[in-house]
Scaffold this active site. Structure first.
Site, PDB file in Angstrom:
ATOM      1  N   ALA A   1      50.791  47.168  19.861  1.00 47.08           N
ATOM      2  CA  ALA A   1      51.083  45.736  19.741  1.00 47.08           C
ATOM      3  C   ALA A   1      50.741  44.956  21.006  1.00 47.08           C
ATOM      4  CB  ALA A   1      52.554  45.532  19.397  1.00 47.08           C
TER       5      ALA A   1
ATOM      6  N   ARG B   1      44.151  42.228  30.598  1.00 47.13           N
ATOM      7  CA  ARG B   1      43.111  42.511  31.590  1.00 47.13           C
ATOM      8  C   ARG B   1      41.755  42.866  30.976  1.00 47.13           C
ATOM      9  NH1 ARG B   1      45.795  46.977  34.811  1.00 47.13           N
ATOM     10  NH2 ARG B   1      43.727  47.182  35.726  1.00 47.13           N
TER      11      ARG B   1
ATOM     12  N   ASN C   1       4.085  65.310   1.372  1.00 47.17           N
ATOM     13  CA  ASN C   1       3.557  64.811   2.641  1.00 47.17           C
ATOM     14  C   ASN C   1       3.365  63.303   2.525  1.00 47.17           C
ATOM     15  OD1 ASN C   1       1.820  64.093   4.823  1.00 47.17           O
ATOM     16  ND2 ASN C   1       1.291  66.251   5.023  1.00 47.17           N
TER      17      ASN C   1
HETATM   18  C1  UD1 Z   1      54.767  52.715  29.901  1.00 47.26           C
HETATM   19  C2  UD1 Z   1      56.051  53.493  30.249  1.00 47.26           C
HETATM   20  C3  UD1 Z   1      55.853  54.183  31.595  1.00 47.26           C
HETATM   21  C4  UD1 Z   1      54.663  55.087  31.544  1.00 47.26           C
HETATM   22  C5  UD1 Z   1      53.414  54.311  31.118  1.00 47.26           C
HETATM   23  C6  UD1 Z   1      52.264  55.265  30.869  1.00 47.26           C
HETATM   24  C7  UD1 Z   1      57.918  52.243  29.288  1.00 47.26           C
HETATM   25  C8  UD1 Z   1      59.029  51.297  29.555  1.00 47.26           C
HETATM   26  N1  UD1 Z   1      57.150  52.542  30.319  1.00 47.26           N
HETATM   27  O1  UD1 Z   1      54.628  51.685  30.866  1.00 47.26           O
HETATM   28  O2  UD1 Z   1      57.006  54.945  31.894  1.00 47.26           O
HETATM   29  O3  UD1 Z   1      54.449  55.702  32.792  1.00 47.26           O
HETATM   30  O4  UD1 Z   1      53.655  53.596  29.886  1.00 47.26           O
HETATM   31  O5  UD1 Z   1      51.103  54.538  30.611  1.00 47.26           O
HETATM   32  O6  UD1 Z   1      57.796  52.701  28.177  1.00 47.26           O
HETATM   33  N2  UD1 Z   1      53.643  48.198  23.478  1.00 47.26           N
HETATM   34  C9  UD1 Z   1      53.966  47.642  22.266  1.00 47.26           C
HETATM   35  N3  UD1 Z   1      54.956  46.691  22.233  1.00 47.26           N
HETATM   36  C10 UD1 Z   1      55.626  46.303  23.344  1.00 47.26           C
HETATM   37  C11 UD1 Z   1      55.287  46.885  24.570  1.00 47.26           C
HETATM   38  C12 UD1 Z   1      54.275  47.838  24.606  1.00 47.26           C
HETATM   39  O7  UD1 Z   1      53.399  47.971  21.233  1.00 47.26           O
HETATM   40  O8  UD1 Z   1      56.532  45.448  23.198  1.00 47.26           O
HETATM   41  C13 UD1 Z   1      52.580  49.217  23.511  1.00 47.26           C
HETATM   42  C14 UD1 Z   1      51.392  48.795  24.316  1.00 47.26           C
HETATM   43  O9  UD1 Z   1      50.418  48.182  23.485  1.00 47.26           O
HETATM   44  C15 UD1 Z   1      50.886  50.116  24.884  1.00 47.26           C
HETATM   45  C16 UD1 Z   1      52.149  50.935  25.022  1.00 47.26           C
HETATM   46  O10 UD1 Z   1      53.104  50.349  24.168  1.00 47.26           O
HETATM   47  O11 UD1 Z   1      50.027  50.774  23.979  1.00 47.26           O
HETATM   48  C17 UD1 Z   1      52.661  50.989  26.452  1.00 47.26           C
HETATM   49  O12 UD1 Z   1      52.971  49.715  26.896  1.00 47.26           O
HETATM   50  P1  UD1 Z   1      52.626  49.219  28.353  1.00 47.26           P
HETATM   51  O13 UD1 Z   1      53.029  47.808  28.477  1.00 47.26           O
HETATM   52  O14 UD1 Z   1      51.253  49.594  28.724  1.00 47.26           O
HETATM   53  O15 UD1 Z   1      53.667  50.115  29.208  1.00 47.26           O
HETATM   54  P2  UD1 Z   1      53.581  50.475  30.734  1.00 47.26           P
HETATM   55  O16 UD1 Z   1      54.138  49.351  31.514  1.00 47.26           O
HETATM   56  O17 UD1 Z   1      52.227  50.951  31.063  1.00 47.26           O
END
Ligand code: UD1
Ligand code: MG
Length: 451
Positions: free
Chosen positions: A10, A15, A359
């Site tokens: 979601a 970036r 051919n």
């Molecule tokens: C998350 C983890 C972190 C981990 C890292 C690895 C949490 C709180 N943190 O952080 O511990 O080291 O991933 O990459 O879980 N997403 C949704 N809905 C939301 C929020 C996120 O679908 O409301 C999805 C994003 O699209 C993504 C994934 O969940 O695919 C991870 O979300 P992201 O915001 O990248 O988490 P990080 O801050 O990287």
């Protein structure tokens, strides 16, 4: 015990600077999301929920195109990873077994790693996938106590001592489905980001007397994609892995770095792939085939002993049987070439069937499109199509039939017949010389007049 997948997809992916949702950016010809779904599919999941938000319609369409059984779960507002998992509750209602959480933007997770997690679940209520990070950066840190996982702390909320830990959270988590949703209900958002962290379920579970552990995988498996540069790096990583796997399978290359694979390319052993060959999705090349330089293949099948290229283009539906030859500047689309058929030079074969041993001469075109519909051309076994024959489809050329060079064939040709469909030649003695003289005279007159 059966496992259900929850794939989080979601997030916005700011970036990437793109109008397209992040998880739909392709690696090796398939959206990142599809890579995650394929890794998860090896567990033969009972259900697959994909949580969508940003660009939900497009993400759901891509997920369903890959697997019509996917259940889409909308997350209207991105309130955090725990909230995202919570959105899959209805999709998993009545599921009796484990739930495994994956990220749609983490395309390199290996099926074997997921299997190890499911195995570890036998001894622990929750299993988290961790990795030793070369540069732990802003990843969540896994706080271990021996083999037990005590809690996960997000970078923003971590103490100095916790930030010094290098064992990091990949985000992949496995637990019993009911337990997972029960824990998610207890997660709050009182933290540095004001988000509902999935990572909080570990501390909550431990306080309830449940057990948790973390198993480790290679850091490369957890590689996430957040920017165009990381997408390109992910493509590179995929390609070098695919080349290494092909070597391992007994494929020969002259210049492996110039050969590009799709996510699903299958190549048999003792196949030779020359320089600058590109495989689009859906290609199978059988053992002992030879793909010569600068060829482009997608959605096609090349059987044993066939030779393709140099400079050949095989498009979707091209089926080459054993020992077929497709040479330079030949395009084949939606066409079956039976054993030993040859199309060696400068031809277009579309919507056609070419019989065994036939051919097809240089410059032949199956004229398959009338501007509205596509039509079929059938060429019989051992037929000989003279160079530069235009085959106006629908049309059938019989077995052992021939067409004269330069023919425009509009009617079927019976077995064994020769079709001549071109104007009869007329020679005019001395006329060329006369014509040359006349042209030269005219040219001289013009140049004099101009000076
Ligand atoms: C998350 C983890 C972190 C981990 C890292 C690895 C949490 C709180 N943190 O952080 O511990 O080291 O991933 O990459 O879980 N997403 C949704 N809905 C939301 C929020 C996120 O679908 O409301 C999805 C994003 O699209 C993504 C994934 O969940 O695919 C991870 O979300 P992201 O915001 O990248 O988490 P990080 O801050 O990287
Ligand atoms: Mg992330």
């Amino acid at each position: 015990m059966s496992t259900a997948l929850i794939v989080l997809a979601a997030g916005k992916g700011t970036r990437m600077k793109s109008d397209m949702p992040k998880v739909l950016h392709p690696i090796a010809g398939a959206p990142m999301l599809v890579h995650a779904l394929r890794a998860g599919a090896t567990l033969e999941p009972a259900r697959i929920a994909v949580v969508t938000g940003h660009g939900a319609d497009a993400v759901e369409a891509a997920a369903l195109e890959h697997d019509p059984e996917v259940i889409a779960a909308r997350q209207e507002q991105q309130l955090g990873t725990a909230h995202a998992v919570g959105c899959a509750r209805a999709a998993l209602a009545g599921h009796d077994g484990d739930a495994l959480v994956l990220y749609g933007d983490t395309p390199f997770i290996q099926p074997g790693t997921l299997e190890r997690m499911i195995e570890a679940r036998r001894d622990h209520d929750i299993v988290v996938l961790g990795f030793e990070a070369a540069d732990p950066g802003r990843y969540g840190r896994l706080v271990m106590n021996g083999g037990a996982l005590e809690r996960i702390v997000e970078f923003k909320d971590a103490s100095e001592a916790e930030r010094a830990l290098t064992f990091c959270n990949s985000g992949v988590i496995a637990a019993d489905s009911d337990t997972l949703f029960q824990l998610i209900d207890a997660v709050g958002n009182d933290n540095a980001s004001g988000e509902y962290y999935l990572t909080d379920i570990i501390g909550i579970a431990r306080a309830q007397g449940l057990t948790a552990t973390a198993i480790a995988c290679d850091e490369a498996e957890t590689l996430g994609v957040n920017s165009r540069e990381e997408l390109a790096a992910a493509e590179d990583l995929f390609q070098s892995r695919a080349r290494a796997a092909a070597f391992e399978d007994g494929v020969n290359f002259y210049a492996p770095g110039s050969v590009y694979f799709a996510y699903d390319t299958v190549i048999g052993r003792d196949t030779l792939i020359e320089q600058n060959v590109v495989f689009g999705p859906g290609v199978t090349v059988e053992s002992g085939a030879h793909i010569r330089a600068f060829s482009h293949l997608e959605g096609c099948h090349v059987a044993r002993g066939a030779i393709v290229g140099p400079y050949a283009r095989l498009r979707p539906g091209a089926e080459l049987a054993e020992d077929v030859r497709v040479g330079n500047f030949v395009e084949i689309k939606n066409a079956v070439l039976d054993e030993g058929a040859k199309v060696n030079h400068l031809s277009y074969i579309g919507d056609a069937h070419i019989g065994a041993g036939a051919n097809v001469g240089a410059g032949t075109v199956t004229c398959n499109y009338d501007g509205v519909s596509k039509h079929h051309t059938a060429i019989g076994a051992h037929a000989f199509i003279g160079s530069s024959t235009m085959l106006i489809a629908p049309v059938q050329i019989g077995d052992h039939a021939m067409t004269a060079s330069g023919s425009v064939v509009t009617q079927d040709v019976p077995d064994g017949a020769l079709a001549v469909a071109r104007a009869r030649q007329v020679n005019k003695p001395g006329l060329a010389r006369k014509l040359f003289d006349k042209l030269k005279h005219a040219k001289n007159k013009n140049t004099k007049g101009a000076s």
